[in-house]
Write a protein that holds these residues in place. Structure first.
Motif, PDB file in Angstrom:
ATOM      1  N   PHE A 126      56.510  16.185  29.284  1.00 39.26           N
ATOM      2  CA  PHE A 126      55.134  16.668  29.387  1.00 39.26           C
ATOM      3  C   PHE A 126      54.582  16.601  30.814  1.00 39.26           C
ATOM      4  O   PHE A 126      53.367  16.700  31.006  1.00 39.26           O
ATOM      5  CB  PHE A 126      54.230  15.884  28.438  1.00 39.26           C
ATOM      6  N   GLU A 127      55.453  16.453  31.791  1.00 40.41           N
ATOM      7  CA  GLU A 127      55.025  16.486  33.188  1.00 40.41           C
ATOM      8  C   GLU A 127      54.322  17.808  33.472  1.00 40.41           C
ATOM      9  O   GLU A 127      54.859  18.898  33.225  1.00 40.41           O
ATOM     10  CB  GLU A 127      56.230  16.349  34.120  1.00 40.41           C
ATOM     11  N   GLY A 128      53.079  17.728  33.979  1.00 42.00           N
ATOM     12  CA  GLY A 128      52.305  18.932  34.247  1.00 42.00           C
ATOM     13  C   GLY A 128      51.633  19.523  33.026  1.00 42.00           C
ATOM     14  O   GLY A 128      50.913  20.516  33.128  1.00 42.00           O
ATOM     15  N   SER A 209      52.730  18.470  21.211  1.00 40.60           N
ATOM     16  CA  SER A 209      53.445  19.719  20.920  1.00 40.60           C
ATOM     17  C   SER A 209      53.620  20.486  22.215  1.00 40.60           C
ATOM     18  O   SER A 209      54.573  20.284  22.951  1.00 40.60           O
ATOM     19  CB  SER A 209      52.697  20.531  19.865  1.00 40.60           C
ATOM     20  N   SER A 210      52.655  21.347  22.558  1.00 43.19           N
ATOM     21  CA  SER A 210      52.745  22.057  23.833  1.00 43.19           C
ATOM     22  C   SER A 210      52.187  21.219  24.982  1.00 43.19           C
ATOM     23  O   SER A 210      52.576  21.399  26.137  1.00 43.19           O
ATOM     24  CB  SER A 210      52.004  23.393  23.752  1.00 43.19           C
ATOM     25  N   THR A 211      51.258  20.316  24.656  1.00 46.32           N
ATOM     26  CA  THR A 211      50.683  19.403  25.644  1.00 46.32           C
ATOM     27  C   THR A 211      50.590  18.006  25.032  1.00 46.32           C
ATOM     28  O   THR A 211      50.834  17.818  23.838  1.00 46.32           O
ATOM     29  CB  THR A 211      49.278  19.864  26.076  1.00 46.32           C
ATOM     30  N   VAL A 212      50.207  17.033  25.861  1.00 49.88           N
ATOM     31  CA  VAL A 212      50.062  15.661  25.374  1.00 49.88           C
ATOM     32  C   VAL A 212      48.952  15.598  24.330  1.00 49.88           C
ATOM     33  O   VAL A 212      47.858  16.138  24.526  1.00 49.88           O
ATOM     34  CB  VAL A 212      49.740  14.701  26.541  1.00 49.88           C
ATOM     35  N   GLU A 213      49.239  14.923  23.216  1.00 52.34           N
ATOM     36  CA  GLU A 213      48.254  14.761  22.145  1.00 52.34           C
ATOM     37  C   GLU A 213      47.990  13.290  21.823  1.00 52.34           C
ATOM     38  O   GLU A 213      46.908  12.944  21.358  1.00 52.34           O
ATOM     39  CB  GLU A 213      48.722  15.485  20.883  1.00 52.34           C
ATOM     40  N   LYS A 214      48.960  12.437  22.079  1.00 51.70           N
ATOM     41  CA  LYS A 214      48.790  11.013  21.796  1.00 51.70           C
ATOM     42  C   LYS A 214      49.861  10.200  22.498  1.00 51.70           C
ATOM     43  O   LYS A 214      50.882  10.743  22.933  1.00 51.70           O
ATOM     44  CB  LYS A 214      48.827  10.753  20.285  1.00 51.70           C
ATOM     45  N   ILE A 228      47.412   6.219  20.273  1.00 46.78           N
ATOM     46  CA  ILE A 228      46.119   6.454  20.918  1.00 46.78           C
ATOM     47  C   ILE A 228      46.010   7.959  21.166  1.00 46.78           C
ATOM     48  O   ILE A 228      46.798   8.535  21.931  1.00 46.78           O
ATOM     49  CB  ILE A 228      46.001   5.697  22.252  1.00 46.78           C
ATOM     50  N   ALA A 229      45.069   8.604  20.514  1.00 53.94           N
ATOM     51  CA  ALA A 229      44.870  10.035  20.716  1.00 53.94           C
ATOM     52  C   ALA A 229      44.337  10.285  22.121  1.00 53.94           C
ATOM     53  O   ALA A 229      43.395   9.623  22.573  1.00 53.94           O
ATOM     54  CB  ALA A 229      43.890  10.574  19.677  1.00 53.94           C
ATOM     55  N   CYS A 230      44.939  11.215  22.830  1.00 59.07           N
ATOM     56  CA  CYS A 230      44.530  11.499  24.217  1.00 59.07           C
ATOM     57  C   CYS A 230      45.069  12.850  24.654  1.00 59.07           C
ATOM     58  O   CYS A 230      45.972  13.405  24.028  1.00 59.07           O
ATOM     59  CB  CYS A 230      45.020  10.411  25.165  1.00 59.07           C
ATOM     60  N   ALA A 231      44.507  13.354  25.740  1.00 60.65           N
ATOM     61  CA  ALA A 231      44.958  14.620  26.314  1.00 60.65           C
ATOM     62  C   ALA A 231      45.714  14.427  27.614  1.00 60.65           C
ATOM     63  O   ALA A 231      46.392  15.342  28.082  1.00 60.65           O
ATOM     64  CB  ALA A 231      43.766  15.542  26.555  1.00 60.65           C
TER      65      ALA A 231
END
Length: 306
Positions: A126-128, A209-214, A228-231
């Motif tokens: 998930f880099e970037g 999934s496509s980006t960080v979710e947790k 921990i839910a996060c973006a």
């Protein structure tokens, strides 16, 4: 083609390398600096430098650009090539890059360090795309979101404070029970309602999934895991010296940092090290600048006495 010859070669265009080159060039020496990436090093990610210079507030990028411009004006050659090998000895040090070779009587290793990775699942994937190591660069992308910051030192707390300006919640994950940062950073973090400390905890994985979710974390006291839910995800867990090019003749400590004597010279005469690449460096910008100036004076003394 024969190697290009200089009086001194400086590996790295962070503040340490730029400062050393500046002082050497002002003494009339022919100097070249080498940088494979953007000049300025890690400090360009800092919006407000503390204590350098002591009477002004400026960004790391501004300071680096100012010294870079001065160096160009006084004749320092900026070579945008990655150093692949340092072959010292015989009074004529040689640097090799993918494009050619360079020689000088003295080499200053000021290659700095890179931020360490946690090496957990998802971090590289998930880099970037939610994983970052520059709050100043990417903080605004997470406006109104929740993010996770990992670490307990100055960098982690500084970056958490930057992110707290944009994010509704910053989860500051630390494996210990107290921060290792300077007192004023700890005080600012403790007083910031947008920052929550998560003690005795380590990160297990970055998920999405496509980006960080947790982020999956584990409590070291009871062994329980939770998400921990996060973006966004930011890890500041130390630095790794960028010294892979140094040959076997240049001693390094267990972390890969260059070993020097009190004069900042390695066991190989004419090869010096300063700043984050050097074993024993304090981590403070003012000390990096002071070390660069010390090395420049020592090299100038040697060159002048030839």
């Amino acid at each position: 083609m024969s190697d290009t010859v200089y009086d001194a070669l400086v590996i790295g265009e962070g503040i340490t390398g730029l400062t050393a080159a500046n002082h050497l060039a002002r003494h009339g020496h022919r100097v070249a600096t080498f940088e494979a990436q953007l000049f300025g090093g890690l400090v360009i990610n800092v919006n407000e430098l503390e204590g350098h210079p002591p009477d002004a507030v400026r960004s790391g990028a501004d300071l680096a650009a100012e010294i870079m411009q001065m160096n160009a004006e006084i004749g320092v050659a900026s070579i945008q090539e990655e150093v692949t090998e340092l072959a010292p000895g015989g009074g004529a040090q040689r640097i090799a890059t993918g494009a050619g070779g360079y020689r000088a009587a003295h080499v200053v290793i000021a290659s700095g360090a890179r931020l360490k990775k946690l090496a957990v699942p998802g971090e590289q994937e998930f880099e970037g795309r939610g994983v970052s190591q520059c709050a100043d660069c990417d903080g605004a992308m997470f406006k109104g979101e929740e993010v996770v910051v990992v670490g307990g030192g100055d960098s982690a707390l500084q970056e958490a404070l930057v992110l707290a300006k944009f994010c509704r919640r910053v989860h500051l994950v630390h494996r210990g029970t107290r921060f290792r940062a300077r007192a004023h950073f700890v005080e600012q973090v403790s007083a910031n309602a947008n920052i929550s400390a998560v003690w005795n905890t380590v990160v297990q994985a970055v998920l999405g999934s496509s980006t960080v979710e947790k982020v999956q974390v584990k409590n070291l006291l009871d062994g329980q895991t939770r998400d921990i839910a996060c973006a966004g995800f930011f890890a500041y867990v130390g630095l790794a010296p960028s010294t892979g090019f140094a040959g076997g003749a240049i001693a390094r400590d267990e972390n890969g940092a260059i070993v020097t004597n009190d004069a900042l010279e390695t066991a190989v005469a004419g090869v010096w090290a300063a700043g984050a690449a050097r074993s024993g460096y304090s981590g403070r910008l003012a000390d990096a600048v002071a070390e660069a100036e010390r090395v420049a004076r020592a090299v100038h003394g040697r060159l002048a006495s030839r």
